[in-house]
Design an enzyme around this catalytic site. Sequence first.
Site, short mmCIF file in Angstrom:
data_model
loop_
_atom_site.label_atom_id
_atom_site.label_comp_id
_atom_site.label_asym_id
_atom_site.label_seq_id
_atom_site.Cartn_x
_atom_site.Cartn_y
_atom_site.Cartn_z
N HIS A 163 -10.00 0.10 10.88
CA HIS A 163 -9.51 0.60 9.58
C HIS A 163 -9.22 -0.53 8.60
O HIS A 163 -9.07 -0.29 7.42
CB HIS A 163 -8.25 1.45 9.79
CG HIS A 163 -8.53 2.74 10.50
ND1 HIS A 163 -8.62 3.94 9.87
CD2 HIS A 163 -8.79 3.00 11.81
CE1 HIS A 163 -8.90 4.89 10.74
NE2 HIS A 163 -9.00 4.35 11.94
N ASP A 371 -7.84 -5.41 1.15
CA ASP A 371 -7.44 -4.11 1.71
C ASP A 371 -8.67 -3.48 2.35
O ASP A 371 -9.76 -3.52 1.76
CB ASP A 371 -6.92 -3.20 0.57
CG ASP A 371 -5.91 -2.17 1.05
OD1 ASP A 371 -5.99 -1.77 2.23
OD2 ASP A 371 -5.04 -1.78 0.26
P1 ADP Z 1 -1.96 1.29 4.01
O1 ADP Z 1 -2.66 2.16 5.03
O2 ADP Z 1 -2.26 -0.18 4.11
O3 ADP Z 1 -0.49 1.54 3.93
P2 ADP Z 1 -3.32 2.98 2.03
O4 ADP Z 1 -3.26 2.95 0.53
O5 ADP Z 1 -4.69 3.03 2.59
O6 ADP Z 1 -2.52 1.71 2.56
O7 ADP Z 1 -2.52 4.24 2.57
C1 ADP Z 1 -1.17 4.46 2.26
C2 ADP Z 1 -0.84 5.93 2.45
O8 ADP Z 1 0.59 6.08 2.47
C3 ADP Z 1 -1.35 6.81 1.32
O9 ADP Z 1 -1.83 8.01 1.87
C4 ADP Z 1 -0.11 7.05 0.45
O10 ADP Z 1 -0.12 8.29 -0.22
C5 ADP Z 1 0.99 7.02 1.48
N1 ADP Z 1 2.26 6.54 0.87
C6 ADP Z 1 2.52 5.31 0.41
N2 ADP Z 1 3.77 5.22 -0.07
C7 ADP Z 1 4.32 6.44 0.08
C8 ADP Z 1 5.62 7.00 -0.23
N3 ADP Z 1 6.58 6.28 -0.78
N4 ADP Z 1 5.82 8.30 0.09
C9 ADP Z 1 4.84 9.04 0.66
N5 ADP Z 1 3.62 8.57 0.97
C10 ADP Z 1 3.36 7.29 0.69
#
Ligand code: ADP
Length: 470
Positions: A163, A371
């Site tokens: 991933h 990323d």
């Molecule tokens: P990573 O997997 O590196 O954290 P991604 O952008 O691929 O980064 O995925 C992050 C996920 O977490 C997304 O689905 C996003 O909506 C969710 N997310 C991030 N911050 C929050 C938050 N404060 N509350 C709810 N969901 C969140």
Amino acid sequence: MAGGCTFLIVANRLPVDRVTDATGKAAWRRSPGGLVTAIAPVLQRRHGAWLGWAGAADEDLKPFEDDGMHLIPVPLSAEEVQDYYEGFSNATLWPLYHDVVGEPVYERSFWEAYQRVNRRFAEMAAEVAAPGAVVWVQDYQLQLVPAMLRELRPDLRIGFFLHIPFPPMELFYRLPWRRQIVEGLLGADLVGFQRPGAASNFIRLCRRLLNLKYQGNQVFVDDRVVRAQAFPISVDFNELDEVVRRPQTWRRAAQIREELGNPQKILLGVDRLDYTKGIGQRLSAFGELLGSGDIAPGEAVFVQIATPSRERVEQYRLLRDEIELQVGRINGEHARLGAPPVHYLHTSYSRAELAALYCAADVMVVTPLRDGMNLVAKEYVSCRGDQQGALVLSEFAGAADELRQAFLVNPYDIDGLKKIMLEAMRANPAELAKRMRAMRRRVATYDVDRWAADFMDALESHDETSREGR
Ligand code: ADP
């Protein structure tokens, strides 16, 4: 010994979180997130099982059923959590695979724990898998599992998906255990990556490090063929599209704008608090735009949602301090009473509230230094059925391969970032609609179901006896 599971997911974590219900009893709840949403239906349809850690150390849980899924907990001791998970996975591999934007820790005891835990996962998988079963191993915490599992159960069809990014050879070579990791991955029939460039990095490494022959995306290992290919992960477009069709989502978005003091422009960042996300760079750019007067007082606010993560790893604690200092400085210099230009929040939001925030945001700022994909960018696009909103997106996010109509930027270039943020703020509705329409077409077509289906099709149609080009 073979078990009865014909389809098995092997991942560091089980797809459920422990919660306490209204009566104070412990219960399980499906974890939020695209991976679980995509894979759960496949698992339910095929009566499959999911093998993974339940999230607490020193716990020996029996397999259980939840939400139509058979879940098999893998125990981890407190020391293993420290050395395998926080150590080798998050302090060694994570920074190494993300362009060394953080300094990796090379610690022999971490490596030992990584091998030990990977072996446990492989042994447990070997025990429950039925003859000829399909096993899909997930992510960087378990890169040794494919080869360990193949050794125990050569009859299985094994897929692996990474991933996070896979680094160029020049960086990967630093890893003292580089050979073992590549050999571990080569136990799979199909190794999936987010970007075509990552698959090429891997193939190049097989050739240079292990002297293996290859043709196109096929690597020849002994008498087997291993395929390395990109499968860009995505989001549940329809679920989000449906949430934003509800009038209450837009009512909430209007309310958010009002709560922020009705600025002309709302800029939004949503990230885990991680040094790969480029949060500092985007705040610097915004701060300088305020300082130079390019953004007038009260014209724009920046909402940065930053979920603290991995707080037991030192670099993450330091980063949190740095970002908080930076937010404090910007607000100290530019806030008026009751109207700070940066709103910095640690809150965890429901999907509905997150969707309302995306709808309220005129400019979504996604500036990772590296990323694997970045799902936030695709979620923003899924939510903008009104065809408005500007996406500022780092070239170094996997999503940039697909979302070519975003305002693409090199996040290391603060002047470039300032310029593109202003451009995004000032773009006219017709231009925004043109860009957003094209990006939505892409995400609607290649959603997370399609990702899982494409990977499974490639794995199941894999012809391991193919000898082309040998
Ligand atoms: P990573 O997997 O590196 O954290 P991604 O952008 O691929 O980064 O995925 C992050 C996920 O977490 C997304 O689905 C996003 O909506 C969710 N997310 C991030 N911050 C929050 C938050 N404060 N509350 C709810 N969901 C969140």
